[in-house]
Design a protein around this motif. Structure first.
Motif, mmCIF file in Angstrom:
data_model
loop_
_atom_site.group_PDB
_atom_site.id
_atom_site.type_symbol
_atom_site.label_atom_id
_atom_site.label_comp_id
_atom_site.label_asym_id
_atom_site.label_seq_id
_atom_site.Cartn_x
_atom_site.Cartn_y
_atom_site.Cartn_z
ATOM 1 N N PRO A 86 0.795 -1.234 0.000
ATOM 2 C CA PRO A 86 0.000 0.000 0.000
ATOM 3 C C PRO A 86 0.829 1.287 0.000
ATOM 4 O O PRO A 86 0.357 2.321 -0.503
ATOM 5 N N LEU A 87 2.033 1.256 0.540
ATOM 6 C CA LEU A 87 2.863 2.457 0.592
ATOM 7 C C LEU A 87 3.901 2.504 -0.516
ATOM 8 O O LEU A 87 4.217 3.571 -1.053
ATOM 9 N N TYR A 88 4.417 1.325 -0.890
ATOM 10 C CA TYR A 88 5.488 1.238 -1.881
ATOM 11 C C TYR A 88 5.041 0.424 -3.091
ATOM 12 O O TYR A 88 5.099 -0.813 -3.069
ATOM 13 N N PRO A 89 4.611 1.066 -4.182
ATOM 14 C CA PRO A 89 4.296 0.320 -5.399
ATOM 15 C C PRO A 89 5.512 -0.394 -5.978
ATOM 16 O O PRO A 89 5.364 -1.385 -6.690
ATOM 17 N N ASN B 240 7.810 -4.958 8.857
ATOM 18 C CA ASN B 240 7.575 -3.521 8.750
ATOM 19 C C ASN B 240 6.139 -3.166 8.406
ATOM 20 O O ASN B 240 5.749 -2.006 8.521
ATOM 21 N N GLY B 241 5.362 -4.152 7.955
ATOM 22 C CA GLY B 241 3.955 -3.925 7.684
ATOM 23 C C GLY B 241 3.722 -2.802 6.693
ATOM 24 O O GLY B 241 4.342 -2.756 5.626
ATOM 25 N N THR B 242 2.856 -1.861 7.045
ATOM 26 C CA THR B 242 2.540 -0.744 6.156
ATOM 27 C C THR B 242 3.294 0.530 6.524
ATOM 28 O O THR B 242 3.014 1.597 5.982
ATOM 29 N N SER B 243 4.266 0.420 7.435
ATOM 30 C CA SER B 243 5.044 1.593 7.839
ATOM 31 C C SER B 243 6.194 1.814 6.865
ATOM 32 O O SER B 243 6.461 0.994 5.979
ATOM 33 N N GLU B 244 6.904 2.931 7.031
ATOM 34 C CA GLU B 244 8.052 3.228 6.174
ATOM 35 C C GLU B 244 9.156 2.213 6.407
ATOM 36 O O GLU B 244 9.431 1.818 7.523
ATOM 37 N N ILE C 49 9.962 3.478 -4.290
ATOM 38 C CA ILE C 49 9.049 4.467 -4.859
ATOM 39 C C ILE C 49 7.761 4.415 -4.059
ATOM 40 O O ILE C 49 7.115 3.362 -3.961
ATOM 41 N N LYS C 50 7.385 5.539 -3.467
ATOM 42 C CA LYS C 50 6.167 5.610 -2.670
ATOM 43 C C LYS C 50 4.965 5.912 -3.562
ATOM 44 O O LYS C 50 5.111 6.319 -4.718
ATOM 45 N N SER C 51 3.790 5.742 -2.992
ATOM 46 C CA SER C 51 2.561 5.857 -3.769
ATOM 47 C C SER C 51 2.333 7.265 -4.320
ATOM 48 O O SER C 51 1.634 7.420 -5.315
ATOM 49 N N THR D 104 0.738 10.714 -10.141
ATOM 50 C CA THR D 104 0.137 10.120 -8.967
ATOM 51 C C THR D 104 -0.024 8.631 -9.243
ATOM 52 O O THR D 104 -0.698 8.253 -10.199
ATOM 53 N N ILE D 105 0.603 7.804 -8.457
ATOM 54 C CA ILE D 105 0.573 6.359 -8.688
ATOM 55 C C ILE D 105 -0.758 5.777 -8.218
ATOM 56 O O ILE D 105 -1.185 6.071 -7.116
#
Length: 268
Positions: free
Chosen positions: A12-15, A173-177, A235-237, A267-268
């Motif tokens: 969800p954070l990193y495509p 790390n789940g959905t965190s950075e 690469i972040k969303s 915008t990804i």
């Protein structure tokens, strides 16, 4: 020789997230990660062939390459590092680029090439050494993939280790950075080697053994060979790119280089 792991369109954070070790002779002239003269492309450069093994542009184009492990090669073959360079500097879609090079891929020694356009969420795997029954060009599916010196997702033991380690860190790390530098250290400096029965048996056993770790360091009759650089691209969303490289300079000196930018108008 290289090894890399990446995830594509499945977080969800990193495509996109990639870790790559480039293995090469230590005396081969190489330029570390930087922004190129065109003001758009970021990557390292092979100063012998003039190409690159990994690059990204501010317009969201990605390309990375590994050699195919085989016992014979053509001394007058075209430089494989030119392929990522050509894609990065073109405006063609991954599919258009794959079609463009179809008639010339026999002029190269064995390679694996991945090209992507973040704008269109399109990523293709191209090889001139497909497995029997496979295509030269295939769409890369969302998820985790590993690539070394055989076909994409071939289950070489070191590829399996890298995939499992990557999956474990993603889970932690789940959905965190993601702590990219920490992940580089934990994933890409692994020196565990394989027992002889597990080796691919392309090269002589002793050489296969030395190459069977994720991080490689070998003394050869022609000089030291092994992991020259460790790269990570996230690469972040919202299009923010972090391109990190740990690069071996002057024999035993490791230097860090980082490039940050945001993919333009995206915008990804």
């Amino acid at each position: 020789m290289c090894i890399l792991v990446f995830q594509w369109q499945s977080h969800p954070l990193y495509p996109f997230l990639l870790f790559l070790n480039r293995d090469e002779h230590h005396n081969r002239a190489t330029e570390a990660l930087r922004l190129w003269e065109d003001g758009e492309t970021v990557g390292g450069r092979d100063l012998v062939g003039g190409g690159t093994w990994l690059g990204c542009t501010k317009h969201g184009r990605l390309a990375f390459l590994t050699n195919f492990r085989e016992t014979s090669s053509f001394p007058d073959a075209k430089s494989r590092g030119d392929l990522p360079l050509r894609f990065l500097q073109s405006r063609k879609s991954p599919a258009e680029f794959a079609e463009e090079i179809q008639e010339e891929i026999a002029l190269y020694n064995g390679f694996n090439l991945v090209v992507a356009d973040i704008f269109s969420n399109s990523m293709l795997y191209i090889t001139n050494r497909p497995s029997q029954g496979d295509k030269l060009v295939t769409q890369v599916s969302p998820g985790i993939h590993v690539l070394s010196n055989a076909n994409l997702d071939s289950p070489w033991p070191k590829c399996v280790r890298l995939r499992e380690g990557f999956q474990q860190l993603l889970s932690e790390n789940g959905t965190s950075e993601f702590p990219v530098k920490k992940m580089v250290e934990e994933l890409m400096t692994n020196t565990v080697k394989d027992e002889t029965p597990e080796l691919p048996h392309v090269y002589p056993p002793e050489m296969e053994y030395q190459l069977s770790s994720i991080f490689v360091d070998i003394k050869t009759p022609t000089g030291r060979y092994g992991t020259r650089s460790i790269s990570a691209i996230s690469i972040k969303s919202h299009g923010e790119v972090c391109f990190y490289e740990r690069h071996l300079e002057d024999g035993d000196s490791w230097k860090e280089h980082t490039q940050h930018f945001v993919i333009q108008n995206h915008t990804i």
